[in-house]
Each structure stands twice: as structure tokens, then as C-alpha cells.
Design a protein around this motif. Structure first.
Motif, short mmCIF file in Angstrom:
data_model
loop_
_atom_site.label_atom_id
_atom_site.label_comp_id
_atom_site.label_asym_id
_atom_site.label_seq_id
_atom_site.Cartn_x
_atom_site.Cartn_y
_atom_site.Cartn_z
N VAL A 100 0.78 -1.19 -0.09
CA VAL A 100 -0.01 0.03 -0.06
C VAL A 100 0.88 1.16 0.25
O VAL A 100 0.53 2.22 -0.70
CB VAL A 100 -0.99 0.02 1.14
N PHE A 104 -8.46 1.32 1.85
CA PHE A 104 -7.15 0.16 2.24
C PHE A 104 -7.89 -0.49 3.52
O PHE A 104 -6.97 -1.01 3.89
CB PHE A 104 -6.02 0.89 2.24
N TYR A 123 -6.46 -4.30 3.78
CA TYR A 123 -4.99 -4.13 3.96
C TYR A 123 -4.74 -3.90 5.62
O TYR A 123 -4.17 -4.62 6.26
CB TYR A 123 -4.13 -3.39 2.83
N SER A 183 -5.85 -6.69 7.73
CA SER A 183 -5.05 -7.69 7.94
C SER A 183 -3.68 -7.76 8.79
O SER A 183 -3.22 -8.61 8.91
CB SER A 183 -4.67 -8.16 6.57
#
Length: 191
Positions: free
Chosen positions: A57, A183, A186, A189
């Protein structure tokens, strides 16, 4: 020539604006310069990994290799180097006591307006087209917004100057929310 007390009262943020232009412009100048150096290194060596490529990212390299990174046929950071040099110099001049003409403020308004429009186009491109964020670019975003806001309040919207902190806070929160939402998969996670 210094502003008289009555002129200072008529102009919003007579103490804040010079420092904002100096410090914000200086930070933007450094970020744009580092981006320009990174871009040159990438042009010299396509295998080069920029220092701001941290993860999938936060990845300057993936952004620098897109057409959006050279919108006008040359690397975008060169615009930042030129623009932030002007902003920084304006802050220095104001701190030195310069009284700038109306035409100068009009020109600065045009420049910062173009800058904030370009930055928001880049925010959109980063979030929804490229799908990556550049940390140095985000520094540029972070300083361009208040520079635009306070120059505009000084030039055009003095009656709205009273709510400047609310406007700036909401603007930052909106950009932060867009980044978080875009995002979220992401970020979640990593937890």
C-alpha cells in the motif's frame, strides 16, 4: 513596512500565515525534492526501489511508474519544488515585514488553488486508479491543504476565518476516512 494594528485586525491570521507559508512550504519543498531525487534514481535504474516503498500500500515505486506521475510530460515533483519554493519565499518575505501587493496575492491564490486541485486529483488517482499511497506525496497533500485554506481565507473568505480550525479538521478527516476505507482490507489484515 509593517502592518498597522488596524490593518492586522482587518487581515485574518497576520501572525499565523507567514509561519504557515514558511514551515509548510519548507516541508513541502523537502518532500518534493526527495520525490524528485527518488524519481531520478528510478529513471537511472528501473530496478531501484525508492526509500518510500514500504509495503504493497505504501509504495512510491508503483506510483512513480504510472503516467499520473508525469502528467505534464515531466516528473510531478518538479512542480512541487517550484511551487513550494515560491510559498516558502513568500513566508520569509512576510516575516521580514514585506507588504505584498494585491496582484501578488491574486497570483499566489491562483497557484495554491491549482496546487490543491492537482493534489486532490492525485489523491483520487492514488486511491482509486493506482491503488497505492506514496508517503512523501501524502506529506505534500498534508501541507498543501492548509496553505490553500489560509491563503484563501486571507484573500477571499475573511468572514469564514472564525471557523478555520473546524474546516481544516474536517478536511483532514475526510481524506483520512477515504484512505482508511479504500485500504481497509489491507489495514485490517495487519491487526
Amino acid at each position: 513596512m509593517r502592518l498597522s494594528p488596524s490593518e492586522q485586525r482587518a487581515e485574518p491570521f497576520p501572525r499565523l500565515l507567514p509561519y504557515l507559508l514558511l514551515i509548510g512550504g519548507g516541508i513541502g519543498l523537502v518532500a518534493a525534492f526527495v520525490l524528485a531525487v527518488e524519481k531520478i534514481a528510478l529513471l537511472k535504474n528501473p530496478a531501484y526501489v525508492p526509500s518510500c516503498s514500504i509495503n504493497p500500500v505504501l509504495s512510491c515505486g508503483s506510483i512513480m511508474s504510472t503516467p499520473q506521475a508525469e502528467l505534464f510530460g515531466f516528473p510531478n515533483p518538479l512542480l512541487g519544488v517550484a511551487g513550494f519554493a515560491i510559498v516558502t519565499t513568500t513566508g520569509v518575505a512576510l516575516l521580514a515585514g514585506a507588504v505584498l501587493k494585491r496582484w501578488f496575492w491574486a497570483g499566489l491564490q491562483i497557484g495554491v488553488t491549482a496546487g490543491v486541485v492537482f493534489v486532490h486529483w492525485l489523491i483520487y488517482q492514488s486511491l482509486y486508479v493506482i491503488g497505492a499511497l506514496c508517503p512523501y506525496c501524502m506529506v505534500v497533500w498534508a501541507v498543501t491543504i492548509p496553505i490553500f485554506l489560509y491563503v484563501t481565507l486571507r484573500n477571499l473568505a475573511r468572514p469564514f476565518a472564525r471557523n478555520h480550525v473546524i474546516v481544516l479538521t474536517l478536511w483532514y478527516l475526510a481524506v483520512l476516512a477515504l484512505i482508511t476505507i479504500r485500504f481497509w482490507t489491507y489495514w485490517s489484515s495487519l491487526v
